[in-house]
Design an enzyme around this catalytic site. Structure first.
Site, mmCIF file in Angstrom:
data_model
loop_
_atom_site.group_PDB
_atom_site.id
_atom_site.type_symbol
_atom_site.label_atom_id
_atom_site.label_comp_id
_atom_site.label_asym_id
_atom_site.label_seq_id
_atom_site.Cartn_x
_atom_site.Cartn_y
_atom_site.Cartn_z
ATOM 1 N N ASP A 318 95.458 -29.319 -93.827
ATOM 2 C CA ASP A 318 96.343 -28.363 -93.094
ATOM 3 C C ASP A 318 97.790 -28.716 -93.060
ATOM 4 O O ASP A 318 97.833 -30.071 -92.917
ATOM 5 C CB ASP A 318 95.797 -28.115 -91.773
ATOM 6 C CG ASP A 318 96.526 -27.215 -90.830
ATOM 7 O OD1 ASP A 318 96.787 -25.951 -91.324
ATOM 8 O OD2 ASP A 318 97.131 -27.596 -89.854
ATOM 9 N N GLU A 371 97.661 -26.880 -97.977
ATOM 10 C CA GLU A 371 98.549 -25.726 -97.326
ATOM 11 C C GLU A 371 100.176 -26.323 -97.298
ATOM 12 O O GLU A 371 100.420 -27.063 -96.507
ATOM 13 C CB GLU A 371 97.974 -25.383 -95.833
ATOM 14 C CG GLU A 371 98.746 -24.214 -95.659
ATOM 15 C CD GLU A 371 99.182 -24.158 -94.008
ATOM 16 O OE1 GLU A 371 99.332 -23.079 -93.568
ATOM 17 O OE2 GLU A 371 98.608 -25.221 -93.329
#
Length: 637
Positions: A318, A371
Site C-alpha cells: 500500500d 500501489e
C-alpha cells in the site's frame, strides 16, 4: 505456577543478532515475541522484545494479575537492545503486555508485543500468547502456484473487505467469521470465475474504520473474525478450490495508539524523530525509519511471515508513492531533502528493493504488487536493472482516465476518446494491474453503477461496457466486491453488500456478464498471455471518435487472436466494416448487449463471414452490428 523468570534460555543466536543489526534478518518472527517452549522439562513462554533505550522491562498479564514488577526481563549481553526471559507456566491464550520504563526520560508505558501472533479483540489492547500449529491441506495448490501466479497467466482478482462482504442479520448484522468465510467464499469465487482474492489488510488494527490500513499487529490476523488458525483455514479452503490469496500489506506507516510501535521505549524507535520525516499529515500516523537496520529486519520479516506461515500467494504493498517521496503531501518547508538535495527517499527505495529481493528469493512463486500512483520508473522491473523489484504495479492512470470517460454523458465522449486510448501508449512500460478498487467506491464517490450516466438501462449498459473493456485491455484485473453485480450504493464498511439487489434482472445480468467474462478470459490465452508485451495488442481503429467506436485485437503470440469492438454511444451501429487479419468465419463469443445480461439483444447472430473487402490496412473485413453502449468479442473459427 513457578514465579521465576529464567534467563539465557532464549531462541536468539549470535548469528540472529548479527543479521538483525545488519537489517538482513527476514524471519525474526521465529525468534522474537512470545514463543511457547520447554526449558529443562518445564513448559512456559519465552519473551523477547527490542527496546534498546529501556531502563527496565517486565511482562505483566492475566497470569500474574497484571503485576508490573514480578516478571522482569533482562537485557542481552550483546548490546543488541533486546530484552528476554522465560516465564514457566505461561501458556497458549495468556494475555500480556510489556511494561517499559525508559532510560532516557523516565517515560513509562505498557506496550503490546510487536511480534504477537494474535491480540485481544479490539478495543482491548493486550497481546496473546499463541502458536501457529496447523495441518495444511493445500499441497496441490502450492505445487502449482508458480504457474497460477505467473506473469503469463490469467489473473482476475476479487478485492474484498472481510467485515462487510456478507453479514448475519439474525445476529445483529455481525460479520462472518473466518470459518464461515471458508465455507462460503471459495464457492462464490469459483462461481464468478475469479482466479484470486485480495483481502484488505487483515493485520490487527485498533480502528475498524481504517479498513486495516492503520495496521498495528504486523504478525497477527485480526481477532475480529477468529483465531490465526481460523484464518489459515480460510486460505487453505481457497487454495483447495484453486483460488490464490493476495494480502494488502502496509509498511508505509502505522497508527499512533499508545500500545503500539510509536515512541516504543521512550524514544522514536521505529519512526523518524523529526515529524517532517516521521509523521504523515494525511493519515495522522507515524512513518517508519527505513534507514534503521533493525526496522528493516522487522518489516521484511512481516512480509515474509504472511507468505511463510499463512501461505499467502502475494503482497499488495500500500501507498508506495508516500514512501518514495520525502515531500509526499507536504508543502515547502515541511520536508527534509535527502543527502543529495533531492525529494527521493533513498532509504525507503533501498528498503523496497531489499524487500522484493528477499520475497522473490524465499518465495519465487509469489508476487508483490505496488500501489504506486506516480510516474516513478521501473517499479515492476528487477533491481539489477535499476528497478524497484515489484512483480506488478497498479495502473492508476488507466483507472482515472477510464472512470472519467465512462462517467461522461455519451454525447460528450467523442471529444474525449483519448482518455480511453491513451493508456495503450504506456501499457507495456510496467507489468500493470488494472484496478477498480475500494478507493473508487467510498467517500461520496458512489458505486461503479452510480458513476454511470443516463437512465437505468444506460447505467447498466455502461457498467457492462466498462467491465468488458477492462477485461479486454492489457493488464491483470482487480475488481472490488459489489462491482460484480452492480451494487447501487457506495461501499459502507459497517454493513453487508446489497445482496438483495440480485432479485432484480439488471443486477443478475451484470453478475452473469461478469461470470462469462471471467470464464472466457481464463479460456482465451490471447487475453492474458502477452499482457505485458506489445506483441499482445494491435489497434484496428481508434480514430472514429465521432461515433465513439474503438476496435483492437488481443493476441497470444501463438496465432490466436481476439477482435474487440466497443461502442460508447447509445446508438447501435449497423453495417460497420472492420478489417480482419485473416479470412474466414469470425464467431461472436461475447456480447454485453445480450438479453441474458439485461441488454437489448443487438448483435451479429452468432458471427459473420469475412469478405475480400480491404479495410483498416487488411485485405479482408467483416461487416458488424455494434450494439448501443456495448462491447463485442470475436474469435475466428
Amino acid at each position: 505456577m513457578d514465579e521465576r523468570v529464567l534467563y539465557g534460555k532464549g531462541l536468539l543466536t549470535k548469528d540472529d543478532i548479527y543479521l538483525f543489526r545488519e537489517g538482513r534478518h527476514y524471519r525474526l518472527y521465529e525468534k522474537m515475541g512470545s514463543h511457547i517452549m520447554e526449558v529443562d522439562g518445564v513448559r512456559g513462554t519465552h519473551f523477547a522484545v527490542w527496546a534498546p533505550n529501556a531502563a527496565s522491562i517486565s511482562v505483566s498479564g492475566d497470569f500474574n494479575g497484571w503485576d508490573t514488577e514480578s516478571h522482569p526481563l533482562a537485557p542481552r549481553w550483546d548490546e543488541s537492545g533486546i530484552w528476554e526471559g522465560f516465564i514457566p507456566g505461561v501458556d497458549r491464550g495468556a494475555l500480556y503486555k510489556y511494561h517499559i520504563k525508559s532510560s532516557v526520560n523516565g517515560y513509562v508505558v505498557d506496550k503490546g508485543d510487536p511480534f504477537a501472533f494474535t491480540w485481544e479483540l479490539p478495543p482491548n489492547t493486550a497481546s496473546v500468547v499463541w502458536d501457529l500449529d496447523y495441518g495444511w491441506n493445500d499441497s496441490g495448490w502450492m505445487g502449482q502456484r508458480g504457474e497460477k501466479n505467473g506473469l503469463a497467466s490469467p489473473m482476475s482478482v476479487y478485492e474484498m473487505h472481510l467485515g462487510s462482504w456478507r453479514r448475519v442479520p439474525e445476529e445483529g448484522a455481525r460479520p462472518l467469521s473466518y470459518q464461515e468465510l471458508a465455507e462460503q467464499l471459495p464457492g462464490y469465487l469459483n462461481e464468478m470465475g475469479f482466479t484470486h482474492v485480495e483481502f484488505l489488510p487483515v493485520m490487527e488494527h485498533p480502528f475498524y474504520g481504517s479498513w486495516g490500513y492503520q495496521s498495528l499487529g504486523y504478525f497477527a490476523p485480526t481477532s475480529r473474525y477468529g483465531s490465526p488458525q481460523d484464518f489459515m483455514r480460510l486460505i487453505d479452503a481457497l487454495h483447495e478450490s484453486g483460488i490464490g490469496v493476495l494480502l494488502d500489506w502496509v509498511p508505509s506507516h502505522f497508527p499512533t495508539d499508545e500500545h503500539g510501535l510509536g515512541y516504543f521505549d521512550g524514544t522514536h524507535l521505529y519512526e523518524h524523530e523529526d515529524p517532517r520525516q516521521g509523521f504523515h499529515p494525511d493519515w495522522q500516523s507515524d512513518i517508519y525509519n527505513y534507514g534503521r537496520n533493525e526496522v528493516r529486519s522487522f518489516l521484511i520479516s512481516s512480509g515474509i511471515f504472511w507468505l511463510d506461515k499463512f501461505h499467502a500467494d502475494g503482497l499488495r504493498v500500500d501507498a508506495v508513492a508516500s514512501m518514495l517521496y520525502l515531500d509526499y503531501s507536504r508543502n515547502e518547508g515541511e520536508w527534509i531533502p535527502n543527502r543529495f538535495g533531492g525529494r527521493e527517499n533513498i532509504e525507503a527505495i533501498e528498503f523496497l528493493r531489499i524487500m522484493n529481493e528477499a520475497v522473490y528469493k524465499e518465495f519465487p512463486d509469489t508476487q508483490t504488487m505496488a500501489e504506486e500512483s506516480t510516474a516513478w520508473p521501473q517499479v515492476s522491473r528487477p533491481t539489477y536493472l535499476g528497478g524497484l523489484g515489484f512483480g506488478m504495479k497498479w495502473n492508476m492512470g488507466w483507472m482515472h482516465d477510464t472512470l472519467a470517460y465512462f462517467s461522461m454523458d455519451p454525447i460528450h465522449r467523442k471529444y474525449h476518446q483519448g482518455q480511453l486510448t491513451f493508456s495503450i501508449w504506456y501499457a507495456f512500460n510496467e507489468n500493470f494491474v488494472l484496478p477498480l478498487s475500494h478507493d473508487e467506491v467510498v467517500h461520496g464517490k458512489g458505486s461503479l453503477l452510480g458513476k454511470m450516466p443516463g437512465d437505468s438501462w444506460q447505467k447498466f449498459a455502461n457498467l457492462r461496457l466498462l467491465l468488458g473493456y477492462m477485461w479486454a485491455h492489457p493488464g491483470k484485473k482487480l475488481l472490488f466486491m459489489g462491482g460484480e453485480f452492480g451494487q447501487g450504493l457506495e461501499w459502507n464498511h459497517d454493513s453487508s453488500l446489497s445482496w438483495d439487489q440480485l432479485q432484480y434482472d439488471n443486477h443478475r445480468g451484470v453478475k452473469r456478464w461478469m461470470e462469462d467474462l471471467n470464464r472466457f478470459y481464463q479460456s482465451e490465452p490471447a487475453l492474458y498471455a502477452k499482457d505485458f508485451s506489445q506483441d499482445g495488442f494491435a489497434w484496428v481503429d481508434f480514430h472514429d471518435s465521432e461515433q465513439s467506436i474503438v476496435i483492437f485485437m488481443r493476441k497470444d503470440g501463438e496465432g490466436r487472436t481476439v477482435l474487440v469492438a466497443l461502442n460508447g454511444t447509445p446508438v447501435p451501429r449497423s453495417n460497420y466494416r472492420v478489417g480482419v487479419p485473416s479470412a474466414g468465419y469470425w464467431r461472436e463469443v461475447l456480447n454485453s448487449d445480450s438479453t441474458e445480461y439485461g441488454g437489448a439483444g443487438w448483435g451479429n447472430l452468432g458471427g459473420v463471414e469475412s469478405k475480400p473487402v480491404p479495410s483498416h490496412d487488411f485485405f479482408d473485413s467483416i461487416s458488424l452490428t455494434l450494439p448501443p453502449l456495448g462491447i463485442v468479442f470475436f474469435r475466428k473459427d
